[in-house]
Design an enzyme around this catalytic site. Sequence first.
Site, mmCIF file in Angstrom:
data_model
loop_
_atom_site.group_PDB
_atom_site.id
_atom_site.type_symbol
_atom_site.label_atom_id
_atom_site.label_comp_id
_atom_site.label_asym_id
_atom_site.label_seq_id
_atom_site.Cartn_x
_atom_site.Cartn_y
_atom_site.Cartn_z
ATOM 1 N N GLU A 230 2.053 0.378 -8.427
ATOM 2 C CA GLU A 230 2.697 0.473 -7.112
ATOM 3 C C GLU A 230 3.800 -0.573 -7.026
ATOM 4 O O GLU A 230 3.593 -1.731 -7.394
ATOM 5 C CB GLU A 230 1.679 0.245 -5.998
ATOM 6 C CG GLU A 230 2.287 0.217 -4.595
ATOM 7 C CD GLU A 230 1.231 -0.005 -3.507
ATOM 8 O OE1 GLU A 230 0.064 0.384 -3.724
ATOM 9 O OE2 GLU A 230 1.567 -0.588 -2.455
ATOM 10 N N GLU A 235 7.919 -4.499 2.535
ATOM 11 C CA GLU A 235 6.874 -4.409 3.550
ATOM 12 C C GLU A 235 7.174 -5.458 4.608
ATOM 13 O O GLU A 235 7.695 -6.538 4.312
ATOM 14 C CB GLU A 235 5.491 -4.648 2.947
ATOM 15 C CG GLU A 235 4.975 -3.515 2.093
ATOM 16 C CD GLU A 235 3.557 -3.776 1.631
ATOM 17 O OE1 GLU A 235 2.641 -3.084 2.103
ATOM 18 O OE2 GLU A 235 3.374 -4.680 0.788
#
Length: 342
Positions: A230, A235
Site C-alpha cells: 500500500e 492522508e
Amino acid sequence: MNKMTILILGSILALFTACGKNETGSGSQPAPTNLTVNAAVDPGNNGTVNFTASATNATTYEYDFGNGVFQTVTSGNVVYRYPTGGTYLVTVKAKNSSGQSISKSVSVTVAVTLSLIWSDEFNGNGAPDPSKWVYDLGNNNGWGNNELQFYTSRPENVVQQGGVLKIKLIKENYSGFNYSSARILSKGKFAFTYGKVEISAKLTSGGGTWPALWMLGSNINTVPWPACGEIDIMEYKGNEPNKVYGTLHYPGFFGGSANGNSTAISNAATSFHKYGVEWTASAIKISLDDVVYHTVANNPSLPFNANFFLIMNVAMGGTFGGAVDPSVTNASMEVDYIRVYN
C-alpha cells in the site's frame, strides 16, 4: 635400504608431487586487465544509455547503474533506461571464471521527459467517468480501521461539478450508520508499475475527517494486505490541520508500524495543493507541492514492483481519523486533477 633405493623412491615421489601440482593449477585463469567502459546517452531525453564494456580475460560484466539496480551480462554490452533524470555513478566489474575481477566507474547524466499515460481532469458533470472509476460500497466492518461512514455511489456523496471531483462526507442516518461518504478506485480500469503521480486536491476540515489519496497492489484479491503493498500518497486528519502524512505499508511495516513520515501544511482545507509520489525500482518518494519529504528504498523483495491501482476517499473517525467532532455535519474533499506519468 641402500642409497640407490632411496634415490629411486625419492625421484618417484617427486614425479607424483609434480603431477599433482600441474592438475590443480591447470584451472587457474589470468586476471582480467585493460577494462574500458563507454556510455552513450540517447539524445531523446528518455533516460536510455547504451553501455559498452570490454576487458582482456573477462567472462562476465557486473553493472551497478548507480541507482540501486544491478545487472550481469556476458558480452559487456547492455542498454539501460533510467526512470528519472540525474547524474549517476556507474560501476562495472569485469570478472573471469575464477572470480578474479577488475572494476571501473564512469559518470553519466541523463534527462528524462515523462509522458502522461493516464489522467482525469474531472471536467464533466455528474458521476465520475465509469471507464476510469468503480466504487467501494458499504462499511465492510469499518474497513479494517473502525471507520464510521457508509460508502455510496450517490451524487450526494461523489460528483463531478465545476471542473472538480467532490467526495462529500454527510452526517445522516444512512443504512444504519451515522455518516455517508464515497470511495472511488481505478481497480480493474487502470493500474501501472513505476511512474509519477500528481494529484491536486483541497482537503476536508473538521475533527474526525480523514481524506486519503492512495494506491493498492492490484493482486490484493489473491495476495492479502499488507503483502500486496500500500502506498499512501496523502492522508490527513481534520484533528491535525497543519500536517499531512505519506506512508508505505508492507510485511513487517504496516498499521501502526508502517514506514511513513509527515510534513507541515497550511490552508489544506481552503487551497489546492499538489500531492505526489515518484515510484521507481530503486525508490519511492512522497512529496507535497513538489518537495519530497519521505523516501523509501525499493528492492525486489518488496511488493512495490508490480501493478498498483488508485484510490480516493473521505473516511470518518477510526484508528487514524480519531475523535469525531459532533458539530461536523458535512465535509468535502475536492480534486482538480489526477495525472500519472511514465
